[in-house]
Motif scaffolding. Structure first.
Motif, short mmCIF file in Angstrom:
data_model
loop_
_atom_site.label_atom_id
_atom_site.label_comp_id
_atom_site.label_asym_id
_atom_site.label_seq_id
_atom_site.Cartn_x
_atom_site.Cartn_y
_atom_site.Cartn_z
N MET A 1 -0.89 4.68 -3.35
CA MET A 1 0.04 4.48 -2.25
C MET A 1 -0.40 3.27 -1.44
O MET A 1 -1.59 3.09 -1.19
N PHE B 1 5.96 1.08 3.22
CA PHE B 1 5.18 2.06 2.47
C PHE B 1 5.65 1.97 1.01
O PHE B 1 6.82 1.71 0.75
N PHE B 2 4.73 2.17 0.09
CA PHE B 2 5.08 2.04 -1.32
C PHE B 2 4.20 2.98 -2.15
O PHE B 2 3.03 3.19 -1.82
N THR B 3 4.79 3.54 -3.20
CA THR B 3 4.01 4.39 -4.11
C THR B 3 4.23 3.91 -5.53
O THR B 3 5.32 3.48 -5.89
N PRO C 1 7.91 10.00 -6.45
CA PRO C 1 6.97 10.32 -5.38
C PRO C 1 7.57 11.37 -4.45
O PRO C 1 8.79 11.54 -4.41
N TYR D 1 15.30 6.57 1.06
CA TYR D 1 13.93 6.15 1.38
C TYR D 1 13.01 6.32 0.17
O TYR D 1 12.19 5.45 -0.13
N LYS E 1 13.55 3.58 -2.15
CA LYS E 1 12.96 2.34 -1.64
C LYS E 1 11.45 2.29 -1.89
O LYS E 1 10.92 1.26 -2.34
N ILE E 2 10.76 3.38 -1.60
CA ILE E 2 9.29 3.35 -1.71
C ILE E 2 8.81 3.39 -3.17
O ILE E 2 7.64 3.16 -3.43
N SER E 3 9.73 3.71 -4.10
CA SER E 3 9.30 3.71 -5.49
C SER E 3 9.84 2.49 -6.25
O SER E 3 9.66 2.37 -7.46
N GLN E 4 10.45 1.60 -5.52
CA GLN E 4 11.02 0.38 -6.11
C GLN E 4 9.91 -0.66 -6.26
O GLN E 4 9.39 -1.16 -5.26
#
Lengths: 303, 303
Positions: free
Chosen positions: A211, A218-220, B222, B295, B298-301
């Motif tokens: 993460m 924020f990114f995973t 995620p 969301y 977005k965070i898994s892009q």
């Protein structure tokens, strides 16, 4: 535009026992894994010390991947850093059976002009004192990545915290993040890391991925699925090395580039754990890293 | 085209103690969480039994979300299923302090014509015997989702394995997957689940998300990042409910649709854990679910 990456950390000989296998005196250490991983992406300089037992063939493993060893010191009086570790059943826990600093006892980091001018620095896992000493020598680092471990959080927390404030990206694993932030919630922990002074923080979550906590978002990312885990040693070092190498290689440090660096890190680290030492990391090459990057993109694609 | 979803499982009163808070006799149970979660996506029928202490206000919570309670049985001789549990420091472990089957002791599932014709079935967490008995009554289920837990893997493994072969999608968490497959490697475990007879399997990994093992591919999603964990009870039930509801709602069962169902599940489950019982799940509504879905995308892009 590609910039140079300076990698510091340990170069070691490891004796490792896993539930299914064992190996003696194999090339290990945070700087070995990180530099070899980084070498796929950027011109990489290694700063470390090896001892009087260090094999010419292991030097060649670094130079074969074009790692610049001009700043690799040789201590003729002592053996190479040594670590003996054992992974218990199911790789659930790791035990250090023996650790000898050897050549690192008197290690005085010294960098040549080329290394002092590196734009990107990876402070691989080693004591914060050594990490600071090397960073002091770098003239104007554009981007500093700091990798550390629970040992230093426990024993040299103050020194580590001072160092964090000089870095741009802090890398820890999930239990270390929770330890640093004194919380069991990984999201709260990750956000707390940003308050320590680094601009961004990555929390590695092993088989689940990693993460990124960053001021811009924020990114995973998931881990590359590894069905044949052989030896997890060096996975984190390889992740950090490939990530820092990727950033140096494209000369960028923004949120989008760190995300792509994590992709490179996840793909590269997955090769490391498929063998002892750096064998698969060296053998598989950039084509396989790129194939794994594409696969990670595919498995995390929702629509 | 939207189809009906039949949800079976427990409807319970829970007394829960968390590190920071406690609540007594709140609406819980796998079917309550799952049906309320599913209700955002598809016409949902609940099959369960409640006892003589069940409150009219809790019935209204189900009907307010248009859950069809025609197959909810009332046992006038016994109280509602009861569970008392405690989460230890940091939510690292959960302890069952008391559990009373009560109305479930003599539960004889019965379904009306409408329920028997449901195309989609979610066998929410309850004994495999009850799950089988209900599934026997459904005429031609197009798609059956099976959720279970370590208790049944330990005590009723044979019955559970028979049931798995009648299902299309098996849902377990990471430790249950490893237990079922007798391995510590989550990828090996997930692939092994496919050999049990279900066409696909989802392994939930808590705060990290979930993984889908499917004949057409592998996929990871995620978790929605929750900084305010209040009570994890029902997270898995809500995930399964929203996922099954999503599939029934679009009438599709292919790999791409299951991926989107997992997105709905992850978004919905993240609301459940932000309060005791189903309060946030009911209160936040579809707009918030959709916001969280965006969301998570977005965070898994990566790019």
């Amino acid at each position: 535009m590609s910039e140079k990456l300076l990698v510091i950390g340990s170069v070691a000989y490891d004796c490792i026992e896993t539930p299914d296998d064992s190996a003696d005196f194999i090339l290990g250490g945070s700087a070995s894994y990180a530099a070899l991983a980084a070498s796929y992406f950027a011109p990489t300089i290694i700063s470390a010390v090896v001892g009087n037992d260090f094999k010419e063939s292991d030097i060649k493993r670094l130079t074969a991947r074009s790692v610049d060893i001009s700043n690799l010191q040789f201590d003729s009086a002592k053996p190479t850093f040594f670590w003996r570790g054992k992974y218990h059943e199911n790789f659930n826990s790791r035990e250090t059976l023996d650790v000898r600093l050897n050549a690192y006892e008197d290690f005085k980091p010294a960098l040549d002009e080329n290394a002092r001018n590196a734009g990107f620095v990876l402070l691989g896992n080693i004591s914060p004192a050594v990490q600071s000493a090397v960073l002091d020598l770098v003239r104007e680092p554009r981007f500093v990545v700091l990798d550390t471990m629970d040992l230093w959080i426990g024993t040299e927390r103050d020194d580590l915290m001072k160092l964090v404030r000089r870095c741009d990206l802090l890398i820890v694993n999930d239990s270390e993040a929770k330890m640093l932030a004194d919380t069991s919630n990984i999201i709260v922990a990750g956000n707390s890391l940003l308050k320590l002074g680094a601009e961004s923080a990555i929390v590695k979550t092993g088989e689940y991925g990693a993460m990124l906590f960053h001021k811009d978002g924020f990114f995973t990312i998931p881990a590359y699925p590894v069905a044949s885990l052989h030896d997890p040693t060096g996975a984190g070092d390889s992740f950090a090395g490939a990530l820092a190498g990727y950033l140096a290689g494209c000369g960028k440090t923004d949120f989008a580039s760190i995300k792509l660096g994590m992709l490179a890190g996840a793909a590269t680290a997955s090769m490391t754990v498929e063998s002892f030492s750096c064998y698969k990391l060296e053998e598989n090459g950039l084509d396989e890293i790129e194939r794994r990057c594409e696969y990670i993109k595919k498995i995390s694609q929702i629509q």
